[in-house]
Design a protein around this motif. Structure first.
Motif, mmCIF file in Angstrom:
data_model
loop_
_atom_site.group_PDB
_atom_site.id
_atom_site.type_symbol
_atom_site.label_atom_id
_atom_site.label_comp_id
_atom_site.label_asym_id
_atom_site.label_seq_id
_atom_site.Cartn_x
_atom_site.Cartn_y
_atom_site.Cartn_z
ATOM 1 N N SER A 1 0.835 -1.197 0.000
ATOM 2 C CA SER A 1 0.000 0.000 0.000
ATOM 3 C C SER A 1 0.872 1.250 0.000
ATOM 4 C CB SER A 1 -0.927 0.006 1.219
ATOM 5 O OG SER A 1 -1.689 -1.177 1.302
ATOM 6 N N LEU A 2 0.243 2.371 -0.286
ATOM 7 C CA LEU A 2 0.932 3.640 -0.182
ATOM 8 C C LEU A 2 1.145 3.969 1.291
ATOM 9 C CD1 LEU A 2 -0.952 5.765 -2.879
ATOM 10 C CD2 LEU A 2 1.342 4.785 -3.045
ATOM 11 N N VAL A 3 2.359 4.300 1.666
ATOM 12 C CA VAL A 3 2.672 4.593 3.057
ATOM 13 C C VAL A 3 3.347 5.948 3.158
ATOM 14 C CG1 VAL A 3 2.823 2.216 3.878
ATOM 15 C CG2 VAL A 3 4.835 3.309 2.864
ATOM 16 N N GLN A 4 3.256 6.542 4.351
ATOM 17 C CA GLN A 4 3.890 7.825 4.625
ATOM 18 C C GLN A 4 4.608 7.737 5.963
ATOM 19 O OE1 GLN A 4 0.563 10.559 4.542
ATOM 20 N NE2 GLN A 4 0.915 11.084 2.404
ATOM 21 N N LEU A 5 5.715 8.471 6.084
ATOM 22 C CA LEU A 5 6.430 8.583 7.344
ATOM 23 C C LEU A 5 6.086 9.945 7.934
ATOM 24 C CD1 LEU A 5 8.492 7.097 9.178
ATOM 25 C CD2 LEU A 5 10.269 8.456 8.071
ATOM 26 N N GLU A 6 5.500 9.931 9.144
ATOM 27 C CA GLU A 6 4.952 11.157 9.718
ATOM 28 C C GLU A 6 5.291 11.224 11.202
ATOM 29 O OE1 GLU A 6 0.605 13.470 9.843
ATOM 30 O OE2 GLU A 6 0.833 11.526 8.850
ATOM 31 N N LEU A 7 5.539 12.424 11.691
ATOM 32 C CA LEU A 7 5.824 12.645 13.108
ATOM 33 C C LEU A 7 4.578 13.184 13.781
ATOM 34 C CD1 LEU A 7 7.934 12.653 15.378
ATOM 35 C CD2 LEU A 7 8.581 14.970 14.676
ATOM 36 N N TYR A 8 4.048 12.408 14.746
ATOM 37 C CA TYR A 8 2.827 12.808 15.436
ATOM 38 C C TYR A 8 3.139 13.810 16.555
ATOM 39 C CZ TYR A 8 0.149 9.076 13.141
ATOM 40 O OH TYR A 8 -0.484 8.281 12.231
ATOM 41 N N ASP A 9 2.091 14.465 17.045
ATOM 42 C CA ASP A 9 2.239 15.423 18.140
ATOM 43 C C ASP A 9 2.634 14.758 19.449
ATOM 44 O OD1 ASP A 9 1.808 17.758 16.786
ATOM 45 O OD2 ASP A 9 -0.358 17.724 17.049
ATOM 46 N N THR A 10 2.492 13.449 19.536
ATOM 47 C CA THR A 10 2.910 12.723 20.739
ATOM 48 C C THR A 10 4.416 12.489 20.775
ATOM 49 O OG1 THR A 10 2.490 10.632 19.583
ATOM 50 C CG2 THR A 10 0.705 11.527 20.951
ATOM 51 N N GLY A 11 5.123 12.787 19.669
ATOM 52 C CA GLY A 11 6.542 12.475 19.571
ATOM 53 C C GLY A 11 6.790 11.121 18.954
ATOM 54 N N ASN A 12 5.745 10.490 18.424
ATOM 55 C CA ASN A 12 5.840 9.165 17.811
ATOM 56 C C ASN A 12 6.070 9.318 16.309
ATOM 57 O OD1 ASN A 12 5.752 6.413 17.457
ATOM 58 N ND2 ASN A 12 3.535 6.231 17.645
ATOM 59 N N LEU A 13 7.161 8.762 15.799
ATOM 60 C CA LEU A 13 7.439 8.740 14.368
ATOM 61 C C LEU A 13 6.779 7.498 13.788
ATOM 62 C CD1 LEU A 13 9.010 10.145 12.051
ATOM 63 C CD2 LEU A 13 10.904 8.583 12.550
ATOM 64 N N GLN B 1 6.396 2.095 14.147
ATOM 65 C CA GLN B 1 6.388 3.322 14.933
ATOM 66 C C GLN B 1 7.578 3.322 15.891
ATOM 67 O OE1 GLN B 1 2.814 3.623 17.278
ATOM 68 N NE2 GLN B 1 2.915 1.521 17.991
ATOM 69 N N SER B 2 8.120 4.516 16.125
ATOM 70 C CA SER B 2 9.273 4.644 17.017
ATOM 71 C C SER B 2 8.909 4.336 18.458
ATOM 72 C CB SER B 2 9.851 6.060 16.913
ATOM 73 O OG SER B 2 8.902 7.026 17.334
ATOM 74 N N PHE B 3 7.639 4.465 18.832
ATOM 75 C CA PHE B 3 7.203 4.169 20.196
ATOM 76 C C PHE B 3 7.489 2.715 20.581
ATOM 77 C CE2 PHE B 3 3.879 7.498 21.748
ATOM 78 C CZ PHE B 3 4.869 8.461 21.726
ATOM 79 N N ASP B 4 7.618 1.834 19.568
ATOM 80 C CA ASP B 4 7.877 0.420 19.863
ATOM 81 C C ASP B 4 9.348 0.133 20.129
ATOM 82 O OD1 ASP B 4 5.225 -0.220 19.588
ATOM 83 O OD2 ASP B 4 5.376 -0.769 17.473
ATOM 84 N N SER B 5 10.223 1.095 19.866
ATOM 85 C CA SER B 5 11.662 0.882 20.075
ATOM 86 C C SER B 5 12.287 2.122 20.712
ATOM 87 C CB SER B 5 12.359 0.569 18.744
ATOM 88 O OG SER B 5 12.101 1.598 17.794
ATOM 89 N N PRO B 6 11.934 2.412 21.971
ATOM 90 C CA PRO B 6 12.447 3.623 22.619
ATOM 91 C C PRO B 6 13.950 3.573 22.837
ATOM 92 C CG PRO B 6 11.352 2.215 24.216
ATOM 93 C CD PRO B 6 11.106 1.599 22.872
ATOM 94 N N THR B 7 14.519 4.720 23.116
ATOM 95 C CA THR B 7 15.958 4.826 23.376
ATOM 96 C C THR B 7 16.192 4.899 24.881
ATOM 97 O OG1 THR B 7 16.158 6.005 21.275
ATOM 98 C CG2 THR B 7 18.060 6.030 22.708
ATOM 99 N N ASN B 8 16.174 6.081 25.438
ATOM 100 C CA ASN B 8 16.339 6.230 26.884
ATOM 101 C C ASN B 8 15.169 6.956 27.525
ATOM 102 O OD1 ASN B 8 16.813 8.783 25.849
ATOM 103 N ND2 ASN B 8 18.443 9.266 27.287
ATOM 104 N N THR B 9 14.147 7.291 26.719
ATOM 105 C CA THR B 9 13.062 8.149 27.188
ATOM 106 C C THR B 9 11.705 7.553 26.839
ATOM 107 O OG1 THR B 9 14.397 10.154 27.029
ATOM 108 C CG2 THR B 9 12.016 10.432 26.946
ATOM 109 N N LEU B 10 10.784 7.650 27.787
ATOM 110 C CA LEU B 10 9.383 7.284 27.584
ATOM 111 C C LEU B 10 8.566 8.561 27.610
ATOM 112 C CD1 LEU B 10 7.713 4.550 27.380
ATOM 113 C CD2 LEU B 10 7.032 5.037 29.736
ATOM 114 N N LEU B 11 7.752 8.773 26.569
ATOM 115 C CA LEU B 11 6.928 9.964 26.463
ATOM 116 C C LEU B 11 5.501 9.666 26.909
ATOM 117 C CD1 LEU B 11 8.152 11.295 22.994
ATOM 118 C CD2 LEU B 11 8.660 12.278 25.237
ATOM 119 N N PRO B 12 4.730 10.689 27.283
ATOM 120 C CA PRO B 12 3.324 10.453 27.621
ATOM 121 C C PRO B 12 2.583 9.755 26.490
ATOM 122 C CG PRO B 12 3.984 12.653 28.302
ATOM 123 C CD PRO B 12 5.133 12.095 27.507
#
Length: 804
Positions: free
Chosen positions: A121-133, A145-156
């Motif tokens: 399918s057609l896909v897009q890479l987008e940065l959400y207001d939550t900080g999730n890529l 999504q970047s939320f599935d592979s955090p680095t050192n920080t957890l966002l709300p």
């Protein structure tokens, strides 16, 4: 005279979206280049940015950071794709391939990082207001999504699971992986782990205590292993680790970070000072963190001066720029008992697991020293008094203070180090304290070579020739596109007219709504999805105008959703008059409701028993229509008193129902919910524990709202007094359930829970029915035990016409 055709071409080029300084998304075949400073993705509200972030000399990582700079000009990075493999500052690219895979390539075209995804399918890479890529399809399905592979920080709103882990950075200026990790252990407990060069060890919760002991307060009896930080600063974990920020409440930007020193801290952003403020931390004493001063050192802590690190006697600092390397001995020691002496370090404790070559209870200090002298590998001993047994314990050690030595006047025991007798007088001198030399700038070059392309004259000529031909074709193409653009403007206006007739909506311009609301000056409501303003339309109708903060949806998707909202028609749903989808602006125009929200009326004590019962029934009817009767199956996902409005006759109208995800009939794909939705206190357990989301999440929230309306109490905390006269906090559902279950036949438990502002003027039988229905709706254990909203309507209708 200016050529009109040239003017058209220049105008089209200047109006190109690529002239913007930042991008909202990239599509298949597009890329971001490290050579272009403007190649940055931004979230719709511009809170977060994503792009190539400098981490060293000609070294970059693809990262996400808070757009707002701090007072020192730096930015706070919250995620990195390639933190341990930086790329070159020239010719490196992040590309969304036509296969649906995102790859980060270094200058030599070596793939450094990839999402490992494929999509037809057609896909897009987008940065959400939550900080999730997010890599998603045009229909909104999340591919990665970047939320599935955090680095050192957890966002709300970022779910932490058994498959995720937070790893600290190496130092404040070195973003590579450090020594400390936050993860769910196999016993379902959230823990902090030190991973040193030679040994690893758990240090939080305290490894000497059982997880379920009162001091720790954790539970091993839930294997879902999920945790989440909500926007208000409340953290909840499946192992019962629950804490909140000292400034609890919506407003400040927040982050939960495993810091370079191994402490887990919750930060809130002070917008005025442009600085992060610690609003919670796991450990108040940093010396309890393993490896904090490195091996062969002693950590001391004072509230006034903070932490300090000192080398053991006859030891020296190993690296004056990094205290994690610890200390090393500056003496040679032969295995000769006559040349050894023990130096006492009073008021000290040690954590050096795995290096005790023996454990000897009920022995004297002299016996313990002799035992250590008999073994050349013994470096020292720990001599501790066991208060429970009433005697001393001897621990000879092959390595001393390998993880962390901790000195405190609270300790009555001592550590003894075995050292050579030579230069005994030097042992009386103070041990060396760490003095980091931050002036030494150490740059580590990457071991990477790049092949230089050979110049080819023939290739250059062909390239220039192709560019010339291409330029001519582009000019012709742009002229054709201009003509088509003018035609589309005419057809687009016609299409919008058909849309207005089909949906009953009016498509407002942004300027119209700005004028109607007097530049958005009269605020009448605020929530997680946006701010509501009062306005007067051109036809003199009074309207509520909502500016949506979640503006990451494209115009086509937004129009598809609002057209569905326009087809919903029920007396207990708020009527939507129109919308605005212009540029980045997304607004909805509603009818204005005179008496405000249920929350406001509960606070002002204006509702009698009959009105409350009618509100319960009307709200149930509105939700039943959304779940089962309308053309599209809609989950509200945020049922709460603030979203139930009361008209001039105090009839309820459910609002904000169109801001949830619209689902087709026939099943639910839980993966379309990219984040937890709802408000703390009203959210069903399915959200927190990552269970399938069904219409029963709205049923649960409805039950909580009804209990709040009956009792007049907050759903999250009810103050009660125990038998000893001590005040304690209880959840509303638990409190009401205990009142009902603990009542005898003649006990007036209803009178104990009903809002005292009703002055006893209510029907006890109907009130008890409403309480039981609400408790069944708010069943936490089994969502299938909750009734449907249509069943709730059926039960309440059976008593609607009875005399009040």
């Amino acid at each position: 005279m200016c050529d009109p055709f040239l003017f058209i071409v220049i105008s089209l080029l200047l109006s190109s979206p690529f002239s913007s300084s930042a991008l909202l998304r990239i599509s298949k075949g597009s890329f971001l280049s490290v050579d272009e400073p403007n190649d940055v993705l931004v979230s719709a509200s511009r809170v977060f940015s994503s792009g190539f972030y400098p981490v060293g000399d000609n070294a970059y990582c693809f990262a996400i950071w808070f757009s707002q700079s701090l007072d020192d000009g730096s930015h706070t990075v919250v995620w990195m794709a390639n933190r341990d493999r930086p790329v070159n500052g020239q010719s490196s690219k992040l590309t969304l391939l036509k296969t649906g895979n995102v790859v980060l390539k270094d200058a030599d075209r070596l793939i450094v990082w990839t999402t490992k995804t494929t999509s037809a399918s057609l896909v897009q890479l987008e940065l959400y207001d939550t900080g999730n890529l997010v890599l998603h399809t045009l229909e909104g399905k999340i591919v990665w999504q970047s939320f599935d592979s955090p680095t050192n920080t957890l966002l709300p709103q970022q779910l932490f699971t058994r498959n995720t882990i937070l790893v600290s950075s190496r130092s404040q200026s070195n973003y590579s992986s450090g020594f400390y990790k936050l993860f769910f252990d196999d016993d379902n407990i959230l823990r902090l782990l030190f991973v040193g060069l030679e040994i690893s060890s758990i240090y939080w919760p305290d490894p000497w205590q059982r997880a379920w002991q009162f001091e720790v307060g954790r539970s091993t009896y839930n294997n879902s292993r999920t945790a989440i930080l909500d926007p208000s600063g409340q953290f909840n974990s499946s192992d019962h680790l629950n804490f909140s920020a000292t400034d609890l409440g919506t407003g400040p930007k927040r982050r939960l970070t495993v810091d370079v020193d191994g402490n887990l801290r919750l930060y809130s952003l002070n917008e005025k000072l442009r600085a992060w403020v610690v609003s919670w931390q796991a450990m108040s004493n940093p010396c309890t963190i393993h490896g904090i001063c490195g091996p062969n050192s002693l950590c001391t802590y004072a509230a006034e001066s903070g932490r300090s690190c000192k080398c053991l006697p006859r030891h020296k600092m190993k690296n004056h720029t990094d205290w994690s390397y610890g200390c090393e001995q500056d003496f040679n020691f032969s295995c000769n008992n006559d040349e050894a002496v023990f130096i006492k370090l009073p008021h000290a404790d040690v954590a050096s697991y795995g290096y005790d070559f023996g454990y000897f209870p009920n022995q004297t200090l002299e016996w313990c020293k002799v035992k250590c002298l008999q073994d050349c590998s013994c470096k020292g001993l720990q001599f501790k008094f066991d208060e429970a047994r009433g005697y001393y314990l001897c621990y000879p050690k092959t390595k001393l203070l390998n993880i962390n030595g901790y000195g405190s006047m609270q300790f009555g025991d001592s550590i003894y180090i075995k050292l050579p007798k030579s230069n005994l007088s030097s042992y009386d001198k103070p041990t060396e304290e760490f003095g980091l030399d931050c002036s030494r700038q150490v740059t580590t070059r990457l071991d990477r070579t790049y092949k230089k392309k050979q110049d080819n004259g023939t290739v250059k000529f062909l390239l220039w020739f192709a560019c010339g031909c291409g330029g001519v074709e582009i000019i012709g193409f742009l002229f054709v596109q201009y003509v088509l653009f003018r035609n589309r403007q005419v057809s687009g206006a016609t299409e919008n007219g058909y849309l207005q007739i089909a949906t009953g909506f009016k498509r407002f311009t942004y300027d119209e709504l700005k004028k109607a609301s007097r530049n958005f000056s009269v605020e009448i409501g605020r929530g997680g999805s946006g701010v509501v303003y009062k306005g007067t339309l051109s036809d003199n109708r009074v309207a509520a105008i909502k500016r949506l903060s979640e503006a990451n949806r494209g115009e086509a998707e937004f129009l598809a959703e609002v057209s569905t909202i326009g087809r919903l028609n029920h007396m207990n749903l708020i009527e939507t008059w129109g919308y605005c989808a212009e540029g980045k602006h997304r607004l909805l125009v509603y009818e204005y409701i005179e008496h405000g929200s249920l929350a406001e009326n509960l606070t002002s004590n204006t509702l009698d028993w009959k009105q409350r019962f009618e509100i319960a029934l009307g709200t149930a009817k509105g939700l039943a229509y959304l779940h089962e009767e309308c053309l599209e199956w809609v989950l509200h996902c945020d049922v709460k008193p603030q979203n139930i409005l009361l008209d001039s006759n105090y009839h309820p109208k459910v609002s904000d129902f169109g801001l949830s995800k619209l689902l087709n009939r026939g099943g639910i794909d839980n993966s379309i919910f990219s984040r937890i939705r709802g408000t703390r206190g009203y959210m069903a357990p399915e959200w927190v524990f990552n269970l399938p989301i069904t219409s029963k999440v709205d049923v649960y929230s409805y039950g909580i709202v009804m209990l709040e309306m009956i009792t007049g109490r907050s759903p999250t905390s009810v103050q009660t007094m125990d038998d000893n006269g001590v005040m304690e906090q209880r959840r509303l559902v638990t409190w009401v359930t205990e009142k009902m279950d603990g009542a005898t036949e003649n006990a007036a438990w209803i009178e104990e829970i009903v809002d005292c502002n009703m002055d006893g003027e209510y029907d006890k039988g109907k009130m008890e029915l409403l309480v039981r229905v609400a408790l069944q709706c708010a069943d936490q254990e089994d969502k299938d035990a909750r009734p449907t909203m249509s069943k709730v309507v059926e039960v309440l209708l059976g008593h609607e016409n009875d005399d009040f």
